[in-house]
Structure formats: structure tokens, C-alpha cells
Design a protein around this motif. Sequence first.
Motif, PDB file in Angstrom:
ATOM      1  N   ASP A 164       1.898   0.614   9.156  1.00  0.00           N
ATOM      2  CA  ASP A 164       1.794   2.055   8.329  1.00  0.00           C
ATOM      3  C   ASP A 164       1.226   1.526   6.888  1.00  0.00           C
ATOM      4  N   TRP A 165      -0.062   1.967   6.917  1.00  0.00           N
ATOM      5  CA  TRP A 165      -0.860   1.853   5.796  1.00  0.00           C
ATOM      6  C   TRP A 165      -0.968   3.067   4.790  1.00  0.00           C
ATOM      7  N   TYR A 166      -0.522   4.206   5.526  1.00  0.00           N
ATOM      8  CA  TYR A 166      -0.856   5.299   4.656  1.00  0.00           C
ATOM      9  C   TYR A 166       0.717   6.169   4.208  1.00  0.00           C
ATOM     10  N   ARG A 226      -0.840   5.366 -10.473  1.00  0.00           N
ATOM     11  CA  ARG A 226      -1.905   4.633  -9.755  1.00  0.00           C
ATOM     12  C   ARG A 226      -3.320   4.274 -10.669  1.00  0.00           C
ATOM     13  N   LEU A 286       2.043   1.787  -3.350  1.00  0.00           N
ATOM     14  CA  LEU A 286       0.724   2.543  -4.256  1.00  0.00           C
ATOM     15  C   LEU A 286       0.829   4.121  -3.988  1.00  0.00           C
ATOM     16  N   ASN A 287       1.007   4.077  -2.587  1.00  0.00           N
ATOM     17  CA  ASN A 287       0.889   5.616  -2.096  1.00  0.00           C
ATOM     18  C   ASN A 287       2.137   6.555  -2.557  1.00  0.00           C
ATOM     19  N   SER A 288       3.115   5.820  -2.971  1.00  0.00           N
ATOM     20  CA  SER A 288       4.491   6.502  -3.534  1.00  0.00           C
ATOM     21  C   SER A 288       4.341   7.013  -4.756  1.00  0.00           C
ATOM     22  N   SER A 330       4.299   6.912   2.555  1.00  0.00           N
ATOM     23  CA  SER A 330       4.959   7.022   1.272  1.00  0.00           C
ATOM     24  C   SER A 330       6.278   7.559   1.142  1.00  0.00           C
ATOM     25  N   GLN A 360       0.746  -1.130   0.095  1.00  0.00           N
ATOM     26  CA  GLN A 360       0.064  -0.058   0.136  1.00  0.00           C
ATOM     27  C   GLN A 360       0.876   1.257   0.214  1.00  0.00           C
ATOM     28  N   ARG A 361       2.018   1.161   0.767  1.00  0.00           N
ATOM     29  CA  ARG A 361       2.977   2.380   0.627  1.00  0.00           C
ATOM     30  C   ARG A 361       3.398   2.638  -0.555  1.00  0.00           C
ATOM     31  N   ALA A 386      -0.353  10.035  -9.396  1.00  0.00           N
ATOM     32  CA  ALA A 386      -1.700   9.751  -9.736  1.00  0.00           C
ATOM     33  C   ALA A 386      -1.885   8.906 -10.994  1.00  0.00           C
TER      34      ALA A 386
END
Length: 671
Positions: free
Chosen positions: A279-281, A244, A236-238, A283, A233-234, A241
Motif C-alpha cells: 500500500d503505497w498510496y 510535506r 508522508l501521504n497522511s 493515508s 510513504q503512507r 500539504a
Amino acid sequence: MSRYKKYAGGDPLAPPVDIAEALDAIGEDVMSGYSPERAMREFLRRGGQDQRGLDDLARQVAERRRELLQRHNLDGTLQQVRELLDKAVLEERKQLARDVTMDDGDRAFREMQIDNLSPNTAAAVSELSSYDWASREAREAYEEIKDLLGREILDQRFAGMKQALEGATDEDREAIAEMLRDLNALLDKHNRGEDTDADFDEFMAKHGQYFPENPQNIDELLDTLAQRSAAAQRMLNSMSAEQRRELMELSAQAFGSPALMEQMAQLDANLQAARPGEDWYGSEEFGGGEGLGLGDGTGVLQDIAELDQLSEQLQQSYAGSRLDDIDLDALSRQLGDQAAVDARTLQELEQALRDSGQLERGSDGDLRLTPKAMRQLGKALLRDVAKRLSGRQGERDLQRAGAAGDLSGSSRPWAFGDTEPWDVPRTITNAVIREVGEGRRGPGVRLTVDDIEVQETEARTQAAVALLVDTSFSMAMDGRWVPMKRTALALHTLIRSRFRNDDLQLISFGRYAQTMEIEKLTALDAIWDKGTNLHHALLLANRHFRKHPGAQPVLLIVTDGEPTAHLEPGGDVWFSYPPHPVTIARSVEELENSRRLGAQTTFFRLGDDPGLARFIDSMARRVEGRVVAPELDDLGAAVVGSYLGDRTARRTSNSYGGYPDAFGGRGWWAG
């Protein structure tokens, strides 16, 4: 019985850790004003001459983290998909051009489909999902896109899946799908609190080949999966846009079915519910040129998370931190075996220091110097004092425990110039032990100079000594805090080791006064309260003198300021600057009480303030005391010399001013 354990790296023949260097450094830092806890931590951070410290390891961890971010980018999977798509389109164009049997209308329609593909990679892959490929090579390249996406997505959650599923059959893919269904069912059950150990055992018996970590229970399985899922998930956050969005569109093509993504989404939801603390959020910002696939990128994000944990462990900045917290296996994975060996050596060093009797943890968890360590520090300070005293007087350090008096019951090695009687039993014993160690056999025992021990004596006169040390704001501000502590420890060590009949009371005075044990005074941090309460300190000193009516009172006062505080009858502290006449009067009154008790008083004036000099001179004249104005480096020698001079004066009735002439006569120091 032999015991075996896993080899942990390093030189198997290396000697045990040597704590001598650590103890010297810790003692030096303590005398420089550090608390024992801080001194211990600072040495472990710096390391020794041949030993890397925590700071070096933490620096290497930071460099490794920075290198990962600067080397890689997260475009690896998308770039592979683009390359495969370009290959498929090119092979299809070639086939359409050379196939002379194909209907012209069919060829034109196919070429139109190829020419009008979306420039967006994900959209183009989707548009070609129903395309009837004329080229076998083009069809294989396109099918590889779907296979690659499926393997990468699985590799994000299950390390090694990308390689394990290369060339997988439909049966292999169905087995993976079944594992995901069973895993989600197990996690659903666990989140409801309805699972049992048998459920976990049954799942592992059926699907254990997909979990090389070999978890032993549901919690270990959750930890492993959640850490990697959170890293995915990190990752993907990194991404940007656009990256993704393109990746999410491509994911629907994984293995040619949206079922995989549905199972993965359910797995992520179950893991996040079970391990919300991950840590799901977060990046990261990647800026390198080496593209990472989804699985490899997730692995790098896991490495970065592990490096962050190691950094926190190595910094030791959280409450209750211990070197045992450092994950040596993680350190070895990230930095190599030698880093783990260095960290383990530091752990062993900390343990050896505790086991050595030099350092211990109090009930509050803080590290403290033991009495044994305090004695060693004190001896080191006394050696320095001895050099200064003998150098100033042009005399050598003669080693007698007392110039005259009773035998103390202890002995020490003979030194040139000693006139005390031999300790014959100890001398003969030393000679016998030496000759046995040398392997000598034969009649008689031959003595050498090194065998000889002499009996120590103690002076008969007993003293009640009060050392008053100023701990006011100005002492800390003007750099006099450390010399004050060194002086107190040197005098304490001298009295405890050579004049055991004397009673020493250490009294600190700032805004108020208090008696202190040497361990507390040595570890005392700088006090920034304003106030110099000499009146309160003299009250405590006189109480000490009254407790020892048969002893000679000796009053030693180290200060750098006039009294600015006194104790009221009700126990409250009165503070006034400039000094109030009442404060001066109370201090003088209590000092005269010391004189009536027979105290021999010496003031040690620090600083060059003329007003302070006039005040202390007048105070000393009132009680027939002395004033010494030493340099800071000479403070210890001045106080110890004054104390020894007072002992000489009590034996010989000689008086002197300034530094004493005899410094106790020869014999206060035994190395």
C-alpha cells in the motif's frame, strides 16, 4: 527421546481444549437453522464461557488502532527541528550581545541576518547553512538539526537507525552511504533478474549489521524493506500539504548533503518496482497531541498496517479463510501474549473438533456434521421428545427396545422397571473391571446394580416409513423451518437406533420434491421458492413403498399449505395459486395410490388456516388417515408419537385418533 520447542505462552499445565461446550453450541445453532459451517464459525466468533472468541480479539485490534491514531500526530520531527533552531538562534543572540571584542559592523550584520530569518522553519534552516556561527553552542544545535534529519530519514527505512547513529562519526555516515549504494545496486540487479544467491550473501556479509531482522534471502529482505518504505510513504501521504513541503525542503539538509536523499529516492523506486502490491498510496488521519518523529511515525504506520491485516484474519470473511491464517506473532506484538494464547487456543479448538470425528470438511471445503455428531444431536432431540410424551401422558420413560420380539444382539445398562433378560457375560465383565479398578482382591465377584446389563429386543414387524416435510416459502416465512428439521432428525435417530429393521425415506417438497439424506436436510438453508408440490412428494413416497413390498407402509406428512404445484407427465412443474383443480386432483389421486399400497397416513397440519384445515380433513377421510394439529414445539413429539403408535397398532390392531395412547409402549427410548 525428548523434544523441545519454543514456549508459546499460556499455562503450561493447562489441560487440552474441551470441545464439549463447542459441540453443544454448534449443535444448538444447527438445530436453530444455521448450517454446520456457520455454526462452527459463530462459536469461534463468540467464544466460550471461559474462552475469548474472534470477535473479542477483533474488537481489541480495532481499539488498538483507534488508540494509535487518537494519541499521536505527525509533527514530531518538525517540532524537534523548530526547537533546535530556536535554541541555536537564542544562543547566537546571547553570544553577539556579550562579545565585546567583535567589530560593531560585523555584529550588526549578523544580527540583521538573524532578525530577517524566514518564519518558515525549512527556509530558515536553509538560510543558515552558510552562516558563520559565533556561538559554539549555537553551531552544535544547528549541526544537530542536520544529524537529526539524517537519522530520522534513515530510521524511516531501517528500523533502529535513529538510535544506532546517535553520535555517529563521519566514518559511520560513510559506511551508511556505502550500504545504500550497495543495496541499490543489488536491487537494480534483482529487478533485472540478474542477481544470484551469492550476490545476496556477499551483501549480507558486508552490511548484515544494519538488518536485525536477519533475512535469509533477497525476497525476505525485499519484504522487510518494502513494508517499512510503504509505511513511510503512507506517513508522508497522511501529512498536510504544508508539512510535506516543509519536510521535503528540510530533507536536503540531512547530514549536510543531498546525496542521502538521492540514495533514498532510488531505494524507494527500487522497492516500489519490486513490491507494487504494498500500500503505497494510503493515508491515515492522526488527531492526538503526542508528536511522532519520522522513524517512529513510520513504525506506527507499520503497526496500523499490521493491525489491519490482523483484523482481516480475525474476521475470517475471505474465501478459504482458516484460523491458521492468524499471525500469532503479530497478535502478540500488538495486543500482548495473552491475545496470542487465546487465538492459538481457538486454532487448537477448531483442530480438535475436526479430529474428534464430530466435524469434517467435505470436498467442497464446507464444514459438515459427521454421522457421529448427527447421532448425538438426534439423541438430544429424542430426550426432549421423551419428556414431552411422558409428561403429556403422565408416564415415565420406560427403556425397552421393543415390547416383544427377537433379541437384537445389543445390550444396555439395567434401569428400574426393566424385565428383559440379563446379559450375563457383560454383567460379570463389568463387575470384574470395576473391582480391579477399585483395587479389590479376593475370591469371587460381587455384583452391584451398576454392573447389570440387559439384552435388547427388536419388534418383528418391519415398516417402510416416508416422512414428507414441506420446504415451501411459507414454512421459512412463518418460522416453521427449524421445527421441521428437528422433527426429521428426531425420527431418523429413533429409527436408526431402535427400529433398525424399518426403512425411513425423508422427502422434502417445495416447488418440486426430492429425497434427502438427514445430513443434507439438517444443513438445508431456507428455501424461498413458492410452491407446495405434494403430488411429486407422494410419487416418491409410493416408489419407496413399492421397493419394500413386505413392509408396512407408514406415510407421515408435515405441511402448512394446500398443494399449489404438481408434476406434469413430461417432468415439468406446474404452479398455480390459488390451487388449481388439476393440482388437487393429481395430489388426491397419488394419495389414494398410497392407500392402495396399504399406507397408514397421518397429516400434521401447521397453522390455523381454515381452508387448509378443511382440505386436509377431507384428504384424511378419503384414505382413512388421521390429522394432528400440533403446536410447533410439539411437532417432534407428535410425529414420533404417531410413528410409535403405528407400530403398536400393527401389533395390537388397536386404532386411535389424535395423539396415540401408548406411544409405542414403553421402550422406544434408551438414553
